[in-house]
Design a protein around this motif. Structure first.
Motif, short mmCIF file in Angstrom:
data_model
loop_
_atom_site.label_atom_id
_atom_site.label_comp_id
_atom_site.label_asym_id
_atom_site.label_seq_id
_atom_site.Cartn_x
_atom_site.Cartn_y
_atom_site.Cartn_z
N GLN A 1 11.06 41.20 0.31
CA GLN A 1 11.44 40.08 1.16
C GLN A 1 11.10 40.37 2.62
N SER A 2 10.88 39.32 3.39
CA SER A 2 10.36 39.47 4.75
C SER A 2 11.31 40.22 5.69
N GLY A 3 12.59 40.22 5.40
CA GLY A 3 13.54 40.90 6.28
C GLY A 3 13.85 42.33 5.90
N TRP A 4 13.24 42.83 4.84
CA TRP A 4 13.61 44.14 4.31
C TRP A 4 13.19 45.30 5.21
N GLN A 5 14.05 46.33 5.19
CA GLN A 5 13.74 47.65 5.72
C GLN A 5 13.44 48.54 4.51
N VAL A 6 12.25 49.17 4.51
CA VAL A 6 11.78 49.92 3.34
C VAL A 6 11.51 51.37 3.74
N LEU A 7 11.85 52.27 2.84
CA LEU A 7 11.56 53.70 3.01
C LEU A 7 10.69 54.16 1.86
N ASP A 8 9.52 54.75 2.18
CA ASP A 8 8.67 55.36 1.16
C ASP A 8 8.74 56.87 1.32
N VAL A 9 9.31 57.55 0.33
CA VAL A 9 9.54 59.00 0.39
C VAL A 9 8.34 59.73 -0.19
N ALA A 10 7.89 60.76 0.53
CA ALA A 10 6.69 61.52 0.13
C ALA A 10 5.51 60.57 0.01
N THR A 11 5.23 59.90 1.09
CA THR A 11 4.25 58.82 1.11
C THR A 11 2.82 59.28 0.86
N GLY A 12 2.52 60.56 1.08
CA GLY A 12 1.15 61.04 0.89
C GLY A 12 0.22 60.31 1.85
N ALA A 13 -0.85 59.74 1.32
CA ALA A 13 -1.80 59.00 2.15
C ALA A 13 -1.34 57.58 2.46
N GLY A 14 -0.13 57.21 2.02
CA GLY A 14 0.49 55.97 2.47
C GLY A 14 0.23 54.73 1.65
N HIS A 15 -0.26 54.88 0.43
CA HIS A 15 -0.68 53.69 -0.33
C HIS A 15 0.47 52.74 -0.66
N VAL A 16 1.64 53.27 -0.94
CA VAL A 16 2.79 52.39 -1.20
C VAL A 16 3.18 51.66 0.08
N ALA A 17 3.17 52.38 1.18
CA ALA A 17 3.50 51.75 2.47
C ALA A 17 2.54 50.61 2.79
N TYR A 18 1.25 50.80 2.55
CA TYR A 18 0.27 49.73 2.83
C TYR A 18 0.50 48.53 1.92
N ALA A 19 0.92 48.79 0.68
CA ALA A 19 1.15 47.69 -0.26
C ALA A 19 2.34 46.83 0.14
N PHE A 20 3.39 47.46 0.68
CA PHE A 20 4.61 46.72 1.00
C PHE A 20 4.62 46.15 2.42
N ALA A 21 3.93 46.79 3.34
CA ALA A 21 4.03 46.41 4.75
C ALA A 21 3.77 44.93 5.03
N PRO A 22 2.80 44.28 4.37
CA PRO A 22 2.57 42.85 4.67
C PRO A 22 3.72 41.94 4.26
N HIS A 23 4.66 42.45 3.46
CA HIS A 23 5.69 41.60 2.88
C HIS A 23 7.08 41.83 3.47
#
Length: 249
Positions: A39-61
């Motif tokens: 959801q647009s208002g969410w605060q998200v934490l990606d643990v052990a992000t590595g090269a950041g692929h999960v972060a890139y997937a969620f950031a637009p949302h």
């Protein structure tokens, strides 16, 4: 300060993980966003992000993604990639999975993908995840999983010979029990198989070690071969990921 095996391993190969197919692509990455419905208002934490692929997937949302890791080289990659991809809501920060530097009840979603088999204590990681989740927050996990018993032990040994920072991949039942023990309720689980290319998987090693790893792959017992499903020449094989979605009370 002495670096851990994980810091040495991932620090030396940080840039490789930007293009690594199992990390940059794969069904589990798509499934995480589909199942969590960010959801647009969410605060998200990606643990052990590595090269950041999960972060890139969620950031637009979502409103913000904190991408954390213990490897400075990986965090530098995340900052670089976030700028290139025009994702200003990603923040990269040094953090150990078992001791997260965030206040209680901070995040709507905590994620971790293809990382916990490197953690010193998965139980402590899950406890910290529960602590930093808001009431009703979501935990979304993907990690390599193995079968129960001797076959799982063999697969873990196979992985550890290739990468000494691999401590132990769990089986699905172990994850289910540990998530529940941490006070989180599993709402969805699935197992996703992925095809691995031996050449890229073993490329960091010399010819002698590659021959040894290939022999472990193609000369294994029938039960191990049934799980790994190696090609006749050992050029490819199969691994498995477990995906869990859980909620905080």
């Amino acid at each position: 300060m002495t670096k851990s095996l994980s810091q040495e391993h991932f620090g030396a190969r940080a840039r490789d993980y930007v293009q690594s197919k199992p990390h940059a692509q794969g069904k589990s990455l798509e499934r995480l966003t589909a199942l969590t419905e960010p959801q647009s208002g969410w605060q998200v934490l990606d643990v052990a992000t590595g090269a950041g692929h999960v972060a890139y997937a969620f950031a637009p949302h979502v409103a913000r993604v904190w991408a954390t890791d213990i490897t400075d080289e990986m965090l530098a990659i995340v900052r670089e990639q976030a700028a290139e991809r025009k994702l200003p809501n990603i923040r990269a920060a040094h953090a150990k999975a078992e001791s997260l530097p965030f206040e209680d009840a901070t995040f709507d979603l905590v994620t971790s993908r293809i990382a916990p088999h490197h953690f010193d204590s998965i139980a402590d990681f899950l406890s910290e995840t529960r602590r930093v989740l808001k009431p009703g927050g979501i935990f979304a996990l993907v990690d390599n999983v193995v079968p129960e018993g001797a076959v799982g032990d063999y697969v873990n040994a196979f992985e550890r010979f290739r990468d000494p920072s691999h401590l132990r991949a769990w089986d699905m039942a172990e994850w289910r029990a540990a998530i529940s023990k941490a006070g989180l309720s599993v709402t969805h689980e699935e197992e996703i198989f992925k095809r691995m290319e031996f050449a890229s998987w073993a490329q960091r090693h010399d010819a002698n070690m590659q021959r040894f790893l290939r022999a472990m792959l193609i000369e294994a017992t029938p039960a191990v071969r049934e799980f790994l499903q190696p090609a006749a020449d050992g050029s490819t094989f199969r691994l498995s990921e477990g995906l869990f979605i859980a909620k905080a009370p």
